[in-house]
Design a protein around this motif. Structure first.
Motif, PDB file in Angstrom:
ATOM      1  N   THR A  15       0.811  -1.226   0.000  1.00 47.76           N
ATOM      2  CA  THR A  15       0.000   0.000   0.000  1.00 47.76           C
ATOM      3  C   THR A  15       0.838   1.266   0.000  1.00 47.76           C
ATOM      4  O   THR A  15       0.301   2.352  -0.261  1.00 47.76           O
ATOM      5  CB  THR A  15      -0.906   0.021   1.245  1.00 47.76           C
ATOM      6  OG1 THR A  15      -0.091   0.123   2.425  1.00 47.76           O
ATOM      7  CG2 THR A  15      -1.756  -1.230   1.329  1.00 47.76           C
ATOM      8  N   VAL A  16       2.127   1.160   0.292  1.00 48.46           N
ATOM      9  CA  VAL A  16       2.917   2.353   0.571  1.00 48.46           C
ATOM     10  C   VAL A  16       3.054   3.266  -0.643  1.00 48.46           C
ATOM     11  O   VAL A  16       2.719   4.463  -0.588  1.00 48.46           O
ATOM     12  CB  VAL A  16       4.308   1.964   1.114  1.00 48.46           C
ATOM     13  CG1 VAL A  16       5.240   3.161   1.119  1.00 48.46           C
ATOM     14  CG2 VAL A  16       4.174   1.411   2.521  1.00 48.46           C
ATOM     15  N   ILE A  17       3.543   2.733  -1.760  1.00 43.54           N
ATOM     16  CA  ILE A  17       3.788   3.589  -2.930  1.00 43.54           C
ATOM     17  C   ILE A  17       2.497   4.178  -3.486  1.00 43.54           C
ATOM     18  O   ILE A  17       2.427   5.397  -3.734  1.00 43.54           O
ATOM     19  CB  ILE A  17       4.575   2.819  -4.007  1.00 43.54           C
ATOM     20  CG1 ILE A  17       6.016   2.582  -3.509  1.00 43.54           C
ATOM     21  CG2 ILE A  17       4.596   3.588  -5.331  1.00 43.54           C
ATOM     22  CD1 ILE A  17       6.875   1.779  -4.463  1.00 43.54           C
ATOM     23  N   PRO A  18       1.431   3.385  -3.713  1.00 39.73           N
ATOM     24  CA  PRO A  18       0.198   4.003  -4.213  1.00 39.73           C
ATOM     25  C   PRO A  18      -0.468   4.925  -3.202  1.00 39.73           C
ATOM     26  O   PRO A  18      -1.400   5.647  -3.563  1.00 39.73           O
ATOM     27  CB  PRO A  18      -0.703   2.800  -4.522  1.00 39.73           C
ATOM     28  CG  PRO A  18      -0.144   1.666  -3.768  1.00 39.73           C
ATOM     29  CD  PRO A  18       1.315   1.915  -3.650  1.00 39.73           C
ATOM     30  N   LEU A  19      -0.014   4.925  -1.960  1.00 40.24           N
ATOM     31  CA  LEU A  19      -0.552   5.857  -0.974  1.00 40.24           C
ATOM     32  C   LEU A  19       0.252   7.144  -0.931  1.00 40.24           C
ATOM     33  O   LEU A  19      -0.304   8.245  -1.038  1.00 40.24           O
ATOM     34  CB  LEU A  19      -0.569   5.215   0.413  1.00 40.24           C
ATOM     35  CG  LEU A  19      -0.875   6.143   1.591  1.00 40.24           C
ATOM     36  CD1 LEU A  19      -2.293   6.696   1.491  1.00 40.24           C
ATOM     37  CD2 LEU A  19      -0.678   5.424   2.915  1.00 40.24           C
ATOM     38  N   ILE A  20       1.585   7.044  -0.789  1.00 42.78           N
ATOM     39  CA  ILE A  20       2.365   8.243  -0.510  1.00 42.78           C
ATOM     40  C   ILE A  20       2.643   9.090  -1.747  1.00 42.78           C
ATOM     41  O   ILE A  20       2.739  10.310  -1.643  1.00 42.78           O
ATOM     42  CB  ILE A  20       3.690   7.885   0.188  1.00 42.78           C
ATOM     43  CG1 ILE A  20       4.598   7.075  -0.724  1.00 42.78           C
ATOM     44  CG2 ILE A  20       3.454   7.168   1.482  1.00 42.78           C
ATOM     45  CD1 ILE A  20       5.970   6.811  -0.125  1.00 42.78           C
ATOM     46  N   VAL A  21       2.749   8.458  -2.932  1.00 42.92           N
ATOM     47  CA  VAL A  21       3.020   9.262  -4.136  1.00 42.92           C
ATOM     48  C   VAL A  21       1.849  10.199  -4.449  1.00 42.92           C
ATOM     49  O   VAL A  21       2.047  11.412  -4.607  1.00 42.92           O
ATOM     50  CB  VAL A  21       3.369   8.358  -5.339  1.00 42.92           C
ATOM     51  CG1 VAL A  21       3.424   9.186  -6.627  1.00 42.92           C
ATOM     52  CG2 VAL A  21       4.706   7.665  -5.104  1.00 42.92           C
ATOM     53  N   PRO A  22       0.591   9.699  -4.520  1.00 40.36           N
ATOM     54  CA  PRO A  22      -0.531  10.627  -4.735  1.00 40.36           C
ATOM     55  C   PRO A  22      -0.675  11.637  -3.595  1.00 40.36           C
ATOM     56  O   PRO A  22      -1.024  12.800  -3.832  1.00 40.36           O
ATOM     57  CB  PRO A  22      -1.752   9.710  -4.804  1.00 40.36           C
ATOM     58  CG  PRO A  22      -1.229   8.374  -5.129  1.00 40.36           C
ATOM     59  CD  PRO A  22       0.119   8.304  -4.491  1.00 40.36           C
ATOM     60  N   LEU A  23      -0.409  11.202  -2.359  1.00 39.08           N
ATOM     61  CA  LEU A  23      -0.545  12.099  -1.215  1.00 39.08           C
ATOM     62  C   LEU A  23       0.454  13.246  -1.307  1.00 39.08           C
ATOM     63  O   LEU A  23       0.116  14.418  -1.043  1.00 39.08           O
ATOM     64  CB  LEU A  23      -0.324  11.312   0.072  1.00 39.08           C
ATOM     65  CG  LEU A  23      -0.720  11.980   1.384  1.00 39.08           C
ATOM     66  CD1 LEU A  23      -2.216  12.250   1.418  1.00 39.08           C
ATOM     67  CD2 LEU A  23      -0.324  11.111   2.554  1.00 39.08           C
ATOM     68  N   LEU A  24       1.689  12.942  -1.688  1.00 34.10           N
ATOM     69  CA  LEU A  24       2.722  13.968  -1.807  1.00 34.10           C
ATOM     70  C   LEU A  24       2.421  14.920  -2.955  1.00 34.10           C
ATOM     71  O   LEU A  24       2.562  16.144  -2.817  1.00 34.10           O
ATOM     72  CB  LEU A  24       4.083  13.294  -2.006  1.00 34.10           C
ATOM     73  CG  LEU A  24       5.326  14.187  -1.965  1.00 34.10           C
ATOM     74  CD1 LEU A  24       5.376  14.961  -0.660  1.00 34.10           C
ATOM     75  CD2 LEU A  24       6.578  13.350  -2.135  1.00 34.10           C
ATOM     76  N   ILE A  25       1.983  14.376  -4.079  1.00 24.14           N
ATOM     77  CA  ILE A  25       1.633  15.227  -5.228  1.00 24.14           C
ATOM     78  C   ILE A  25       0.479  16.148  -4.875  1.00 24.14           C
ATOM     79  O   ILE A  25       0.502  17.353  -5.170  1.00 24.14           O
ATOM     80  CB  ILE A  25       1.297  14.361  -6.454  1.00 24.14           C
ATOM     81  CG1 ILE A  25       2.551  13.639  -6.956  1.00 24.14           C
ATOM     82  CG2 ILE A  25       0.701  15.219  -7.576  1.00 24.14           C
ATOM     83  CD1 ILE A  25       2.284  12.643  -8.069  1.00 24.14           C
ATOM     84  N   ALA A  26      -0.550  15.597  -4.209  1.00 21.41           N
ATOM     85  CA  ALA A  26      -1.721  16.402  -3.842  1.00 21.41           C
ATOM     86  C   ALA A  26      -1.352  17.485  -2.844  1.00 21.41           C
ATOM     87  O   ALA A  26      -1.875  18.608  -2.902  1.00 21.41           O
ATOM     88  CB  ALA A  26      -2.816  15.506  -3.269  1.00 21.41           C
ATOM     89  N   ALA A  27      -0.443  17.175  -1.914  1.00 18.61           N
ATOM     90  CA  ALA A  27      -0.041  18.155  -0.910  1.00 18.61           C
ATOM     91  C   ALA A  27       0.653  19.354  -1.556  1.00 18.61           C
ATOM     92  O   ALA A  27       0.469  20.501  -1.123  1.00 18.61           O
ATOM     93  CB  ALA A  27       0.886  17.512   0.115  1.00 18.61           C
ATOM     94  N   ILE A  28       1.462  19.097  -2.607  1.00 20.66           N
ATOM     95  CA  ILE A  28       2.168  20.192  -3.278  1.00 20.66           C
ATOM     96  C   ILE A  28       1.250  20.897  -4.279  1.00 20.66           C
ATOM     97  O   ILE A  28       1.122  22.123  -4.264  1.00 20.66           O
ATOM     98  CB  ILE A  28       3.422  19.658  -3.995  1.00 20.66           C
ATOM     99  CG1 ILE A  28       4.401  19.067  -2.976  1.00 20.66           C
ATOM    100  CG2 ILE A  28       4.101  20.770  -4.799  1.00 20.66           C
ATOM    101  CD1 ILE A  28       5.592  18.371  -3.596  1.00 20.66           C
ATOM    102  N   ALA A  29       0.596  20.107  -5.147  1.00 23.96           N
ATOM    103  CA  ALA A  29      -0.262  20.696  -6.180  1.00 23.96           C
ATOM    104  C   ALA A  29      -1.458  21.409  -5.574  1.00 23.96           C
ATOM    105  O   ALA A  29      -2.005  22.349  -6.186  1.00 23.96           O
ATOM    106  CB  ALA A  29      -0.740  19.603  -7.142  1.00 23.96           C
ATOM    107  N   GLY A  30      -1.905  20.991  -4.387  1.00 21.08           N
ATOM    108  CA  GLY A  30      -3.048  21.630  -3.741  1.00 21.08           C
ATOM    109  C   GLY A  30      -2.682  22.839  -2.914  1.00 21.08           C
ATOM    110  O   GLY A  30      -3.556  23.450  -2.288  1.00 21.08           O
ATOM    111  N   SER A  31      -1.392  23.206  -2.881  1.00 16.29           N
ATOM    112  CA  SER A  31      -0.962  24.383  -2.132  1.00 16.29           C
ATOM    113  C   SER A  31      -1.429  25.654  -2.833  1.00 16.29           C
ATOM    114  O   SER A  31      -1.734  25.657  -4.030  1.00 16.29           O
ATOM    115  CB  SER A  31       0.568  24.407  -1.998  1.00 16.29           C
ATOM    116  OG  SER A  31       1.024  23.247  -1.329  1.00 16.29           O
ATOM    117  N   GLU A  32      -1.450  26.726  -2.050  1.00 16.53           N
ATOM    118  CA  GLU A  32      -1.882  27.989  -2.625  1.00 16.53           C
ATOM    119  C   GLU A  32      -0.943  28.467  -3.724  1.00 16.53           C
ATOM    120  O   GLU A  32      -1.352  29.111  -4.681  1.00 16.53           O
ATOM    121  CB  GLU A  32      -1.962  29.065  -1.527  1.00 16.53           C
ATOM    122  CG  GLU A  32      -3.048  28.831  -0.491  1.00 16.53           C
ATOM    123  CD  GLU A  32      -2.621  27.867   0.599  1.00 16.53           C
ATOM    124  OE1 GLU A  32      -1.466  27.376   0.521  1.00 16.53           O
ATOM    125  OE2 GLU A  32      -3.426  27.591   1.493  1.00 16.53           O
TER     126      GLU A  32
END
Length: 436
Positions: free
Chosen positions: A71-88
């Motif tokens: 579960t690690v890679i399909p969890l953390i890669v989207p989470l990291l991308i969303a955290a950066i791309a969703g920033s102001e």
């Protein structure tokens, strides 16, 4: 029909809540019981039926670890991308990245500095019997020491992934994180519609993966029991009698550091002490049971999101980045280990050597390879520079199954502490900005 469905969903939620309340106690109990039963089996000898039992639980433990890693890679890669791309803005995401880097450097410097200052006192009570010393030195050639290229140049060469898909398949997490970070920042420059679709898709994948992770964590007591039982049978009592002092120093240091990290989370993270203790139980239990910060990542995310209510833009960046990059516990562990080896081999180890060991450990803990025994590979250049025999690696590797567990727990708590601190900083900055 709708009322029945709602009632059923509410029952399921209540059941899940009760299970989550019991799970931390079950994990700790499994940890203690596994070590105890493993030591008992080791004392019985090497009968075939004992080997069968150990082999069975080895399979069970490995299956549980594989389920987490699945579960690690399909969890953390989207989470990291969303955290950066969703920033102001890219400035906001870049600020969190710089703050994370600075926080971990300061933590590592603090760990290494305190270890260097206290090493002489910590080992003042160590007296080695000649027969014990001879046995330890004789065991050097029998122990299996990890091999590999841990040079800084090789580490930098492999930093940028040639093929991100291959990096994911090989599990080279740091290279994969660099790709995810680059993709996230590139998304900030994309058209608003495309960026929104990327963030929505990544958050959807992360949400589904978290449901799967919760299912895997429900069987954590069984997995932890199986893993610790196998370790207990391999160690027996001999390792404790010969290397008990170093083990006690490393474990004691981890306990003291954990108290400091808890204080940081309460004081600078603005978290209630009760929430800190409740939130840290699951991640640290997984860390102690698996010796893997990566395996504890889903539990860290669950704590940050559900128990501490930290912003996703903070924990979604800090935790995956920290797990794949920093190993702050090595900052004190390497100092104590090298000082112990100097005593064992009768090599002079003064303030200059301690300062060098502390500097190396503080600045280069990020070069630890993400493989079993990786810390033993990365510390090899330090031993050579200090004039300590590389055979000492075998001695460190012999106690690694114990000390690595407490060190991993400190890495996990360090990651959570940095996430909590940065979340508090972000909230304060947002409040001040709103007031203006």
């Amino acid at each position: 029909m709708a009322e029945a469905a709602f009632s059923e969903a509410r029952k399921n939620n209540n059941l899940m809540a009760r299970i989550q309340n019991v799970l931390p106690i079950a994990c700790i109990s499994s940890l203690v019981l596994g070590f105890a039963l493993g030591g008992f089996l080791a004392d019985l000898g090497e009968a075939d039926w004992i080997s069968s039992i150990v082999g069975f639980f080895d399979v069970v433990g490995t299956m549980w670890i594989n389920a987490i890693r699945m579960t690690v890679i399909p969890l953390i890669v989207p989470l990291l991308i969303a955290a950066i791309a969703g920033s102001e803005s890219s400035r906001s995401a870049g600020t969190i990245g710089v703050q994370t880097l600075v926080a971990f450097i300061l933590l590592s410097v603090c760990y290494a500095g305190v270890a260097a200052l206290s090493a002489k006192g910590m080992f003042s009570g160590l007296t080695l019997d000649q027969s014990v010393t001879d046995k330890l030195r004789a065991s050097v050639h029998a122990a299996e020491v990890p091999t590999g290229d841990a040079s800084v140049t090789t580490w930098f060469k492999n930093l940028i992934p040639i093929n991100p898909i291959k990096a994911a398949a090989d599990g080279t997490m740091l290279s994969l994180m660099i790709f995810a970070i680059a993709f996230g920042f590139a998304s900030l420059a994309a058209p608003a519609d495309a960026r929104h679709q990327i963030v929505t898709a990544c958050r959807t994948i992360s949400s589904v993966m978290l449901v799967l992770v919760q299912g895997v964590l429900l069987v954590a007591p069984l997995g932890i029991f199986a893993l610790t039982l196998v370790v207990g049978t391999k160690l027996g009592g001999a390792a404790f009698s010969a290397l008990g002092y170093l083990i006690s120093v490393q474990v004691g240091a981890a306990f003291i550091v954990s108290l400091g990290l808890i204080a940081i989370m309460v004081i600078w993270g603005n978290l209630a002490s009760s929430k800190v203790f409740i939130g840290m139980i699951n991640p640290t239990s997984v860390a102690l049971g698996t010796s893997s910060s990566l395996s504890a990542l889903p539990a860290m995310i669950e704590t940050s999101r559900d128990t501490w209510r930290l912003p996703e833009r903070v924990y979604g960046f800090v935790l995956p980045f920290a797990v794949s990059t920093f190993k702050p516990s090595t900052a004190y562990a390497w100092v104590f280990s090298t000082y112990f080896l100097s005593i064992l081999y009768g090599i002079s180890f003064g303030p200059m050597e301690l300062a060098f060991a502390a500097t190396y450990a503080a600045l280069l803990n990020a070069t630890v390879p993400g493989i079993p025994g990786g810390g033993m590979i990365a510390v090899a250049p330090l031993l050579l520079a200090l004039g300590l025999p590389l055979e000492g690696l075998a001695i460190l590797f012999a106690i690694n199954p114990i000390t690595d567990r407490t060190a991993t727990a400190i890495n996990v708590l360090s990651n959570l502490a940095v996430a909590a601190m940065l979340a508090a900083v972000q909230r304060q900055a947002f409040t001040e900005g709103s007031a203006v």
